[in-house]
Write an enzyme that holds these catalytic residues in place. Structure first.
Site, PDB file in Angstrom:
ATOM      1  N   GLU A 147       0.847  -1.178   0.000  1.00 31.54           N
ATOM      2  CA  GLU A 147       0.000   0.000   0.000  1.00 31.54           C
ATOM      3  C   GLU A 147       0.887   1.235   0.000  1.00 31.54           C
ATOM      4  O   GLU A 147       2.107   1.119   0.188  1.00 31.54           O
ATOM      5  CB  GLU A 147      -0.917  -0.012   1.232  1.00 31.54           C
ATOM      6  CG  GLU A 147      -1.845  -1.201   1.274  1.00 31.54           C
ATOM      7  CD  GLU A 147      -2.744  -1.246   2.500  1.00 31.54           C
ATOM      8  OE1 GLU A 147      -3.537  -2.189   2.606  1.00 31.54           O
ATOM      9  OE2 GLU A 147      -2.641  -0.336   3.361  1.00 31.54           O
ATOM     10  N   GLY A 381      30.551   1.751 -23.776  1.00 30.32           N
ATOM     11  CA  GLY A 381      30.877   3.156 -23.953  1.00 30.32           C
ATOM     12  C   GLY A 381      29.634   3.989 -24.199  1.00 30.32           C
ATOM     13  O   GLY A 381      28.571   3.743 -23.623  1.00 30.32           O
ATOM     14  N   GLU A 405      10.213  -8.250  -4.127  1.00 26.26           N
ATOM     15  CA  GLU A 405      10.321  -9.525  -3.414  1.00 26.26           C
ATOM     16  C   GLU A 405      11.152  -9.386  -2.134  1.00 26.26           C
ATOM     17  O   GLU A 405      11.795 -10.342  -1.690  1.00 26.26           O
ATOM     18  CB  GLU A 405      10.927 -10.621  -4.313  1.00 26.26           C
ATOM     19  CG  GLU A 405      10.162 -10.897  -5.582  1.00 26.26           C
ATOM     20  CD  GLU A 405       8.826 -11.570  -5.355  1.00 26.26           C
ATOM     21  OE1 GLU A 405       8.491 -11.846  -4.179  1.00 26.26           O
ATOM     22  OE2 GLU A 405       8.117 -11.827  -6.341  1.00 26.26           O
TER      23      GLU A 405
END
Length: 426
Positions: A147, A381, A405
């Site tokens: 949440e 690069g 996780e």
């Protein structure tokens, strides 16, 4: 600019050939080798070109890829054969996931939203039917845990569920719910009641099964996609539940469902249920480690090809020793993490307690993936800092693996608490 399936990506699979028999690892079986080869071909031939096209558009996994995975039985790798699955273990599940993540991490992640997820209802006949659907790829879900103010601390969940007759009425807000709209169901963590004095803060929490149609939200549920920097392939949602109704019987209880499926009684049944619930958590961590290895491998394979193609000062830059040493270090770190996640997966399949080891491999593999993908961008690069090469995608996706996780910090806490028990005063 758009990301293309560069020559470095298209032919990278050639770098990783099957090992000669004398070098085969102890876990090797002909069946596992065949499964890994099948997954690798599918990933490189079918998933990678789609990823190169859709990831820059933040597109979702197309139905054709989902069908291809379903045809191969991968949504039911760990589902018992008698319930329509392949009847294999965590080892094979993670092995296939590594191969898919090498091409596009979201295709490896969608496997975790099947494998019997959302089937742990207490009615045995219904549970069997849902397991069969899961194995076929007809029961792919989403999990609504976090949440806005409850992430790592899920005991702080405030989304409420009130029983009204034969239905739960759910009100609240959930965040970071991947695949929510495209799913067949959402497994929602809710609070039924506040904990009593002396109870754990997690007392009163329930997981409810919200069934829905793919591509739609049911009445009372609305959502908005979260704009992520990576991990494309499916949308991640911020959800608002405003009186969503869920049948009273749709309570997900991993432990009790395991007891129902077990012939054990009494304490043995309780232990079987707890072991099943704990295995679910540990499997998720090892699965994340496998995905991280796949991402790192993608970055290494693309780098090896690029170093052979790019010329400076009249030589392929693969001739420069400093860059060669970088490749050696990257490859060594990948092999270490792969060996570790396969060891822990093997122990899980033996039914052994591996909470500490699962956190260790999640921590080690995901942090490794960040280092390797970052080094791969350096080896490319300026070209690495464009969307013309896919190495930037591997880097963006790897960055997430240390967060979801359970963050790296949460894994360190789990590990340290098992090595250094806290004093009663702490």
């Amino acid at each position: 600019m758009t990301s293309s399936a560069s020559p470095a990506s298209e032919t990278a699979a050639e770098i990783w050939e099957p090992q000669p028999p004398a070098l085969l690892p102890p876990w090797h079986t002909p069946e596992r080798e065949a499964l890994m080869g099948q997954a690798r071909r599918f990933a490189m031939d079918e998933v990678l070109p789609v990823a190169g096209e859709l990831d820059p558009q933040k597109g979702e996994i197309p139905a054709s890829l989902l069908s291809g995975m379903a045809e191969r039985g991968w949504f039911g790798i760990t589902v018992p054969a008698e319930q329509g699955g392949l009847g294999l273990g965590v080892f094979e599940y993670c092995m296939v996931s590594e191969e898919l993540a090498r091409a596009w991490m979201s295709t490896a992640s969608i496997l975790a939203r099947s494998q019997g997820l959302g089937t742990a209802v207490l009615d045995a006949d219904r549970r069997h039917d849902l397991m069969a659907r899961s194995a076929r790829g007809d029961w792919i879900g989403a999990i609504a845990l976090s949440e806005p103010d409850a992430g790592s601390d899920l005991a702080g969940v405030t989304t409420r569920a009130v029983l009204d007759g034969d239905e739960w009425v759910v009100t609240g807000r959930k965040r970071w719910c991947g695949n929510a709209k495209a799913a067949d169901f959402i497994q929602v963590l809710v609070r039924e009641r506040e904990p009593a004095d002396g109870e754990s803060r997690s007392a009163g929490l329930l997981n409810l099964l919200l069934e829905k149609k793919r591509g739609e939200f049911p009445e009372g549920l609305t959502g908005s996609p979260i704009d992520k920097i990576g991990y494309h392939g499916f949308l991640t949602w911020d959800l608002t539940f405003d009186g969503v109704r869920i049948p009273a019987d749709n309570v997900i209880d991993q432990a009790r469902a395991a007891q129902e499926d077990s012939a054990a009684e009494g304490d043995a049944a309780e232990q079987a249920g707890f072991a099943e619930a704990q295995k679910f958590l540990n499997t998720a961590r090892v699965h994340t480690a496998a995905r991280a290895v796949g991402l790192a491998r993608a970055a290494l394979e693309d780098s090896i090809r690029y170093l052979q193609e790019r010329e400076q000062f009249g030589h392929p830059i693969a001739d420069f020793q400093a860059l060669r040493f970088n490749v050696a270090e990257m490859a060594s770190q990948i092999e270490q993490s792969r060996a570790f996640y396969r060891q822990v997966a093997h122990l899980l399949d033996l039914g052994l307690p591996v909470a500490k080891e699962a956190s260790m491999v999640k921590l080690e593999a995901t942090e490794m993936s960040i280092r390797v993908t970052n080094q791969a961008m350096q080896l490319h690069g300026g070209n690495g800092y464009t969307t013309e090469r896919q190495v930037e995608r591997h880097w963006r996706d790897a960055r997430l693996t240390t967060i979801f996780e359970g963050t790296s910090e949460i894994q360190k806490r789990i590990i340290s608490d098992r090595l250094l028990p806290r004093s009663p005063l702490s």
